[in-house]
Scaffold this motif. Sequence first.
Motif, short mmCIF file in Angstrom:
data_model
loop_
_atom_site.label_atom_id
_atom_site.label_comp_id
_atom_site.label_asym_id
_atom_site.label_seq_id
_atom_site.Cartn_x
_atom_site.Cartn_y
_atom_site.Cartn_z
N LEU A 91 0.80 -1.22 0.00
CA LEU A 91 0.00 0.00 0.00
C LEU A 91 0.83 1.28 0.00
CD1 LEU A 91 -2.87 -1.11 2.41
CD2 LEU A 91 -2.88 -1.05 -0.10
N ASP A 92 2.13 1.14 -0.16
CA ASP A 92 3.01 2.30 -0.35
C ASP A 92 3.12 2.55 -1.85
OD1 ASP A 92 5.10 4.10 -0.65
OD2 ASP A 92 6.62 2.80 0.27
N ARG A 93 2.69 3.72 -2.30
CA ARG A 93 2.63 4.01 -3.74
C ARG A 93 3.99 3.93 -4.41
NH1 ARG A 93 -1.31 8.82 -2.39
NH2 ARG A 93 -3.33 7.81 -2.71
N ASN A 94 5.07 3.99 -3.66
CA ASN A 94 6.40 3.97 -4.26
C ASN A 94 6.98 2.56 -4.38
OD1 ASN A 94 6.59 6.83 -4.51
ND2 ASN A 94 6.97 6.97 -2.32
N GLN A 95 6.23 1.55 -3.98
CA GLN A 95 6.70 0.18 -4.08
C GLN A 95 6.22 -0.46 -5.38
OE1 GLN A 95 8.84 -1.40 -2.00
NE2 GLN A 95 8.96 0.56 -0.91
N THR A 97 5.29 -3.35 -5.78
CA THR A 97 4.24 -4.30 -5.44
C THR A 97 2.94 -3.61 -5.02
OG1 THR A 97 5.23 -4.40 -3.23
CG2 THR A 97 5.80 -6.16 -4.78
N TYR A 98 2.84 -2.31 -5.23
CA TYR A 98 1.65 -1.53 -4.82
C TYR A 98 0.39 -2.04 -5.52
CZ TYR A 98 -1.32 2.66 -4.27
OH TYR A 98 -2.33 3.53 -3.97
N ILE A 99 -0.62 -2.36 -4.71
CA ILE A 99 -1.91 -2.77 -5.28
C ILE A 99 -2.99 -1.74 -4.96
CG2 ILE A 99 -1.34 -5.22 -5.15
CD1 ILE A 99 -3.38 -5.34 -2.76
N MET A 155 -5.51 -2.68 -12.48
CA MET A 155 -5.46 -4.03 -13.03
C MET A 155 -4.05 -4.62 -12.94
SD MET A 155 -8.55 -4.77 -13.82
CE MET A 155 -8.90 -3.79 -12.34
N ALA A 156 -3.05 -3.79 -13.14
CA ALA A 156 -1.67 -4.26 -13.03
C ALA A 156 -1.36 -4.71 -11.61
CB ALA A 156 -0.71 -3.15 -13.46
N GLY A 157 -1.78 -3.91 -10.63
CA GLY A 157 -1.51 -4.25 -9.25
C GLY A 157 -2.15 -5.55 -8.83
N ILE A 158 -3.41 -5.73 -9.20
CA ILE A 158 -4.11 -6.94 -8.79
C ILE A 158 -3.63 -8.17 -9.57
CG2 ILE A 158 -6.06 -6.82 -10.40
CD1 ILE A 158 -7.87 -7.62 -8.08
N SER A 159 -2.97 -7.95 -10.72
CA SER A 159 -2.48 -9.06 -11.54
C SER A 159 -1.13 -9.60 -11.08
CB SER A 159 -2.35 -8.62 -13.01
OG SER A 159 -3.59 -8.28 -13.54
N ALA A 163 0.22 -13.36 -11.70
CA ALA A 163 1.21 -13.47 -12.78
C ALA A 163 2.47 -14.16 -12.28
CB ALA A 163 1.54 -12.07 -13.31
N ASN A 164 2.92 -13.81 -11.09
CA ASN A 164 4.10 -14.47 -10.52
C ASN A 164 3.83 -15.95 -10.29
OD1 ASN A 164 6.04 -12.39 -10.32
ND2 ASN A 164 5.02 -11.54 -8.55
#
Length: 342
Positions: A91-95, A97-99, A155-159, A163-164
């Motif tokens: 939940l950090d926008r700079n990561q 892995t942000y979803i 969509m990218a965050g939740i994927s 995907a991994n």
Amino acid sequence: MADAQLNSSRILEVSMGFFTAKTLLSAVELGLFTELAHDALTGREIGTRLRLHERAIYDFLDGLVAMGFLERDGEGPSARYRNGDEAAAFLDRNQPTYIGGLLEMFNSRLYGFWGDLTTALRTGKPQNELKHTGSSMFAEVYSDEARLEQFLYAMAGISLDSANALADRFDFAKYTSVCDVGGATGQVSMTLAERHPHLHCTSFDLPVVAPIAEKALAAAGLTDRVTITSGDFFTDQLPRADVVVMGRILHDWNLEQKMHLIRAAYDALPAGGALVVIESLIDDARRTNTVGLMMSLNMLIEFGDAFDYTGADFTGWCREVGFDSVEILPLTPAMSAAIAYK
């Protein structure tokens, strides 16, 4: 008379679920977790930075502590708050892995629309932008660049997790090319290309999506491994590939449209190729996968006649089209890959 061992706690917990959901969504909207990414702060410091009213500060922050999204060192006004492990990772926008993009969309769009669920249950009609403006959800989102980018990154965050997991658990060794249909920012293609150097991946989406996807691709340094291709999957042939991926695509459409997309994938595949559909598949007995069932209700809210489905449903559709076999591959607690082999 009710069993003496029964109590109403779970009923109350579920019925009050929108309290906790909106608290988390507002925290993401305010950028709380990004603000706490580097330093623990007191309640007063957080209130100043996020412009919170003093009445709200401690109920808000301590509620997030109780939910496990924040941690607090100390008691009272001098206590300092910091991100919990999940918030720090996702939940950090700079990561990377942000979803939170998905949560931002939940907050700005879906939270209000779900207030009309009862109307949807009685009418079978969408309760989103179509109801309020006469334009479909996709027409509204794709007509505004800022909203489109928010949607695509959601969509990218939740994927990312699925995907991994797909990259790890599906055997790509015998394939050389992948086309991700409705690829958004190219997250699935980039993940597969990074993990499997022998693959060349194509991300296929509408022309308006291409500039956003190309920017994401350039930032990842994968322009030589992933191709961004534009088209409309209802009117254009899909790019030919050994594996066609559709992540959270089929559930957006009614049965006729689902069958069109499955046939289009079949036509794009060589003999031995595979269609990989990533969804929150409902369990065949329709008893346990709450996420999949709630997502199907969300499709009612969004589109009316669109719906989520079971692995058995998907298997029947694919056999009707001509696929030889289907397997279900669990990816995450909420997501699975339904794989049809030609």
